[in-house]
Design an enzyme around this catalytic site. Structure first.
Site, PDB file in Angstrom:
ATOM      1  N   GLU A  58      41.905  37.315  29.134  1.00 44.95           N
ATOM      2  CA  GLU A  58      40.438  37.659  29.189  1.00 44.95           C
ATOM      3  C   GLU A  58      40.474  39.122  29.680  1.00 44.95           C
ATOM      4  O   GLU A  58      41.059  39.644  30.543  1.00 44.95           O
ATOM      5  CB  GLU A  58      40.032  36.910  30.502  1.00 44.95           C
ATOM      6  CG  GLU A  58      38.544  37.184  30.779  1.00 44.95           C
ATOM      7  CD  GLU A  58      37.995  36.185  31.850  1.00 44.95           C
ATOM      8  OE1 GLU A  58      36.951  36.379  32.189  1.00 44.95           O
ATOM      9  OE2 GLU A  58      38.542  35.225  32.324  1.00 44.95           O
ATOM     10  N   LYS A  92      34.761  31.277  29.881  1.00 48.50           N
ATOM     11  CA  LYS A  92      34.293  29.942  30.589  1.00 48.50           C
ATOM     12  C   LYS A  92      34.099  29.053  29.579  1.00 48.50           C
ATOM     13  O   LYS A  92      33.629  29.009  28.470  1.00 48.50           O
ATOM     14  CB  LYS A  92      33.059  30.111  31.251  1.00 48.50           C
ATOM     15  CG  LYS A  92      33.180  30.606  32.646  1.00 48.50           C
ATOM     16  CD  LYS A  92      33.770  29.896  33.552  1.00 48.50           C
ATOM     17  CE  LYS A  92      34.245  30.650  34.992  1.00 48.50           C
ATOM     18  NZ  LYS A  92      35.296  29.904  35.411  1.00 48.50           N
TER      19      LYS A  92
END
Length: 366
Positions: free
Chosen positions: A175, A191
């Site tokens: 990420e 997410k």
């Protein structure tokens, strides 16, 4: 004493492949130190390669939320370098051995805290929270060898390794937190997670389940909206745009969905000031952020440290690029600590969420 730092990307990321040692200057901050010290350090070394990390607790402290101090490593650690080189991972892999990572909390404790979180959600204290815990292992192996072994099973886009005489950090993060280049700031929150299948058919089916899941989609959209608001605080008016609302990231053991948001940084802010102001990352705290961090402080048994903080670098041309320090192991002598967690919303199921945390640790198991 600082030994070495390594950054490794992949062909889908914009992360540099660089190895650095012998810093000309080092900054180490405690939890109560002012962020101005970091800002001044960065400004002092403009035009050099800088590398460092900021712990989760340090970011939370800037919001005025109580934190437990993670005392084993600095709250902030940065180094300045006059030169760098390309990493040479092939020569480093010697197949070290380490023990299985075991959870530090019981499944019953996880279930109890999950119920507390659901109660908070039903009382509208927050909409989403990222609940985490640690796993522990033992390994009497050289830190750099261990990093490259982890890397073999985690060829993700935002890897970072730091080693000193007292500790080492192995961040195999998929990420990107923020990148700031030429005044444009980009964030890519992750997410939504589902385990990879054992066959091509299972893999395809699991991915379709992730993309159809209303729970995972609402969680992603909630965090995209939070990050859009975070960018709005540091960007020029009306410059913040969502460029990707539901893209897929394929990792060795799991699929993720993620978004991409961009804006134009205010001319009155430096990139490091923007980074500090956005901490902690929305994808690893919750929504609303401050209230989620308060509940995290109440429920989580141990401080997170660098896990879910941010690690990265600033290039000589001023480009800033930092990850969210998930899939991150802290090594202290023979002790290894791995953080895992996941987002919990009103639609979350306790069994599924717990299994997701274990799935995120799979690629680190021996």
């Amino acid at each position: 004493m600082f030994k070495k730092a390594v950054f490794l990307g992949n062909d889908q990321s914009d992360w540099v492949n660089i190895s650095v040692s012998n810093p000309i200057d080092t900054l180490s901050l405690e939890i109560d130190d002012s962020p101005e010290k970091l800002v001044n350090f960065i400004h002092k070394h403009t035009g050099r390669f800088l590398a460092g990390f900021i712990t989760y607790e340090y970011g939370v402290k800037q919001m005025g939320v109580p934190v437990d101090n993670y005392k084993d490593i600095p709250a902030v650690y940065f180094c300045a370098f006059d030169s760098s080189e390309k990493p040479n991972p092939i020569a480093k892999i010697s197949m070290p051995r380490w023990e299985i990572f075991e959870p530090t909390i019981s499944k019953k404790t996880y279930e109890t805290n999950f119920k507390h979180i659901k109660d908070h959600i039903f009382r509208c204290n927050f909409y989403q929270i990222n609940y985490t815990y640690h796993l522990k292992s033992l390994a009497n192996v050289p830190a750099e060898n261990l990093f490259y072994s982890f890397r073999k099973n985690n060829k993700v886009g935002y890897c970072a390794f730091f080693e000193t005489n007292n500790w080492a950090i192995h961040s195999l993060s998929p990420e990107q937190f923020i990148k700031i280049k030429n005044g444009i700031i980009t964030t890519k929150p992750i997410k939504g997670t589902i385990v990879r299948g054992d066959t091509k058919q299972e893999d395809k089916y699991n991915l379709s389940m992730l993309l159809r899941s209303e729970k995972e989609q609402s969680e992603l959209y909630m965090i995209i909206d939070l990050l859009r608001n975070d960018l709005g605080k540091v960007c020029e008016t009306d410059s913040v745009k969502v460029f990707e609302s539901k893209s897929v990231k394929k990792l060795e053991k799991v699929f993720h969905t993620y978004g991409k948001i961009q804006g134009t940084l205010k001319s009155t802010l430096s990139p490091i000031e923007a980074l500090i102001s956005m901490l902690p990352g929305g994808s690893i705290s919750g929504c609303p952020k401050k209230r989620a961090c308060e509940i995290i402080h109440e429920l989580e048994l141990n401080p997170r440290g660098v896990y879910t903080g941010t690690i990265g670098y600033i290039l000589p041309d001023g480009t800033l690029n930092f990850n969210i320090a998930i899939r991150t192991v802290v090594q202290q002598k023979d002790k290894l600590t791995l953080g895992v967690g996941g987002g919990i919303t009103v639609d979350s199921n306790c069994f599924d969420e717990y299994e997701e945390t274990l799935a995120k640790a799979m690629s680190f198991q021996p």
